[in-house]
Design a protein around this motif. Structure first.
Motif, PDB file in Angstrom:
ATOM      1  N   MET A   1      -2.993   1.538  -3.771  1.00 56.47           N
ATOM      2  CA  MET A   1      -3.771   0.358  -4.127  1.00 56.47           C
ATOM      3  C   MET A   1      -4.990   0.223  -3.223  1.00 56.47           C
TER       4      MET A   1
ATOM      5  N   ASP B   1      -6.666  -0.243 -13.506  1.00 57.64           N
ATOM      6  CA  ASP B   1      -6.608  -1.422 -12.642  1.00 57.64           C
ATOM      7  C   ASP B   1      -7.352  -2.602 -13.253  1.00 57.64           C
TER       8      ASP B   1
ATOM      9  N   ASN C   1       0.832  -1.196   0.000  1.00 54.13           N
ATOM     10  CA  ASN C   1       0.000   0.000   0.000  1.00 54.13           C
ATOM     11  C   ASN C   1       0.872   1.254   0.000  1.00 54.13           C
TER      12      ASN C   1
END
Length: 458
Positions: free
Chosen positions: A18, A190, A2
Motif C-alpha cells: 500500500m 486502487d 503496509n
C-alpha cells in the motif's frame, strides 16, 4: 497495513504494498500536474486499462484541460468490439467529455496491425483538426516501449527505423512512458477505475507482440531482473539520438532536393528517409535502401529507378531525385500518339491546350514564334527512335538531343515533335512546359504565326 499480499491478481501482476502504491500514485499525479499541457487535447481511448487510467488521471488532476476523446472500433472481435465502443461512450458521457468514434473494417487478414495503426493515427489527426486540439495524448507505457523495440529488432531492416518512442514527438504526448503496466494496473485498482479486457491480449499465439509480452520478456527477466527497465532506457536514448540526427538531416533536405551530390554521403540515408517520409512513405526495406544508395553513388548511370512497392518509384535523373506513383492504365484508354493542329482551333495537350494562330498572343499566354509561311495543318506526334532534328549543319537524333539536354528517362518517352506538312521538325516538347527550337529551323523575319499553350492549374 503496509504488507505485501503474496498472491497474483487475475492479470498476473504482484500487488504492490500500500505504501508503494501511494508513492506511485503521487508520482503519476505529479507527472500529470507538472506537464505543460495545451488548452485542448485529443485523448486516444480504447477502453483498456492504459487509456482508462490516463483518462481518469487527466480528468482528476488536470480538470482545466479541455478533453476530447477519440475511439476506433476496428470490428475485429464482433460483439466485444461493439461493447468496447459502448463502454467508452458511456464513460465519456458520465464525465461530460465529447467522444468521437470511427468504425472501420479491416481490408484483409494480413498486415492488420500496420493497417490499424495508420487508421487510428489518421483519425486522431482528423479529430484534432476538427476540434482545434493542439495535441494528441496516447497511453503508451514502458512495456509498450520494450515490446516495440524488440519487435523492430526481430523484424530486421534499417537501423534508423528502429527507434524508441519519446514522451513528446511532434504533437503526440505520451505521459506514461516511464510507468510500467503493473504500476498503471495498481493505480486503476486502487482508484477503482473501470476498464475493458481484450481477451486476445492473453493469447501468446495471437500476435508476435503477445508472445513477447507473455513469454520472451519474462524469460529475459530470469537473466536480469531489470532487463525490461534497461531495454526501455535504451529505447529512450535511441529515440533522442535519432531525433538529433533527424534535425540535422532536415538542414540537408533542401540541398538534397536541388542536387543530392551536394549532401555528404554519410548523410544520404538519413536524408532520403526524411525525404520519403515527407511524401508519405514511412517504411523502406534494407534492400531498397541499398539499391537507392548504390544508384545515387553510380556516376556512370545518370538515370535510374528503384521500386519502393505499392506503385511508388524513386527516380534518379542526373543530380536530382523524384518520387512518382505509377498509375494503372485502363485497357483501350490509351492517349493518341498524334494530334492534328488546325489554324485557330484549340487542342487539348499534356494537361493543357495548344493553339496554332496568326493572331498575336495575349501577354499572359506562353507562345512560340513559328515560320511565317506555314499552311495546311501541323501535327504533334510522339518522338520515335528514327526521328531527327535539324542543326545548322546536319541533323541530330532526338534521343541524343534528350541526353544532351539532360532530360530524365521518365520524360523521354513523353517527348512530342511539332511538324509541318512536310514532316520537318519545327519544335520539340521536352515536358515541364518547355519547348526546344532546333538550331537548323528557319527563323521568320517577321512574327506572323504562333503556337500558344496554356497549362491547366491542378
Amino acid at each position: 497495513m503496509n504488507c505485501l499480499k503474496a498472491t497474483l491478481d487475475k492479470g498476473g501482476f504482484f500487488l504492490m504494498t500500500m505504501g508503494k502504491i501511494k508513492v506511485m500514485k503521487k508520482t503519476i499525479a505529479q507527472t500529470i500536474k507538472a506537464k505543460e499541457w495545451p488548452e485542448k487535447v485529443v485523448l486516444a481511448v480504447s477502453g483498456g486499462l492504459d487509456s482508462m487510467t490516463l483518462l481518469d488521471s487527466l480528468n482528476r488532476y488536470r480538470p482545466d484541460i479541455d478533453l476530447v476523446v477519440a475511439h476506433v472500433n476496428y470490428q475485429l472481435r464482433g460483439a466485444a468490439s461493439d461493447d468496447d465502443e459502448i463502454f467508452v461512450r458511456n464513460q465519456c458521457q458520465a464525465r461530460q467529455i465529447p467522444c468521437y468514434v470511427k468504425r472501420v473494417i479491416a481490408p484483409g487478414k494480413s498486415g492488420v496491425e500496420a493497417w490499424a495503426r495508420k487508421v487510428r493515427y489518421d483519425f486522431f489527426d482528423q479529430v484534432a483538426k476538427e476540434t482545434g486540439a493542439r495535441a494528441v495524448v496516447l497511453a503508451q507505457h514502458q512495456d509498450d516501449q520494450v515490446e516495440t523495440l524488440l519487435l523492430q529488432l526481430i523484424r530486421g531492416g534499417l537501423a534508423q527505423q528502429k527507434t524508441g518512442m519519446m514522451g513528446q514527438s511532434d504533437y503526440y504526448l505520451r505521459p506514461f512512458l516511464d510507468f510500467s503496466k503493473e504500476e498503471l494496473k495498481n493505480y486503476a485498482k486502487d482508484d477503482q477505475v473501470e476498464w475493458r479486457e481484450d481477451a486476445t491480449n492473453a493469447d501468446p499465439s495471437y500476435t508476435g507482440r503477445n508472445q513477447l509480452r507473455h513469454e520472451i520478456i519474462p524469460a529475459l527477466a530470469t537473466i536480469n531482473a531489470k532487463a525490461k527497465e534497461h531495454l526501455a532506457d535504451f529505447a529512450k536514448q535511441e529515440a533522442v539520438d535519432q531525433e538529433l540526427l533527424q534535425d540535422q538531416a532536415k538542414t540537408f533536405l533542401p540541398v538534397f532536393q536541388a542536387d543530392f551530390h551536394q549532401v555528404p554521403k554519410p548523410w544520404w540515408e538519413k536524408t532520403i528517409l526524411l525525404w520519403l517520409q515527407n511524401q508519405g512513405i514511412y517504411q523502406v526495406k534494407n534492400g531498397q535502401m541499398v539499391a537507392i544508395l548504390s544508384l545515387l553513388a553510380n556516376d556512370q548511370k545518370p538515370n535510374g529507378q528503384v521500386d519502393l512497392g505499392d506503385g511508388w518509384m524513386m527516380i534518379k535523373a542526373y543530380s536530382q531525385v523524384q518520387l512518382i506513383k505509377e498509375e494503372k492504365t485502363v485497357k483501350n484508354d490509351r492517349k493518341p500518339e498524334e494530334l492534328v493542329l488546325k489554324l485557330d482551333q484549340w487542342q487539348f495537350f499534356d494537361r493543357g491546350q495548344l493553339l496554332w494562330t496568326q493572331k498575336r498572343p495575349q501577354k499572359a499566354d506562353q507562345a512560340l514564334v513559328l515560320p511565317e509561311h506555314l499552311v495546311g495543318v501541323l501535327t504533334l506526334s510522339l518522338a520515335k527512335k528514327d526521328d531527327r532534328v535539324p542543326l545548322k549543319i546536319g541533323t541530330k537524333s532526338v534521343r541524343r538531343l534528350l541526353i544532351d539536354k539532360k532530360i530524365p528517362v521518365t520524360l523521354r518517352e513523353k517527348t512530342w515533335l511539332l511538324k509541318d506538312q512536310s514532316q520537318a521538325v519545327l519544335a520539340v516538347w521536352l515536358g515541364q512546359q518547355t519547348w526546344y527550337l532546333p538550331a537548323g529551323r528557319d527563323r521568320p523575319n517577321v512574327a506572323k504565326q504562333w503556337l500558344v499553350w496554356r497549362i491547366e492549374e491542378n
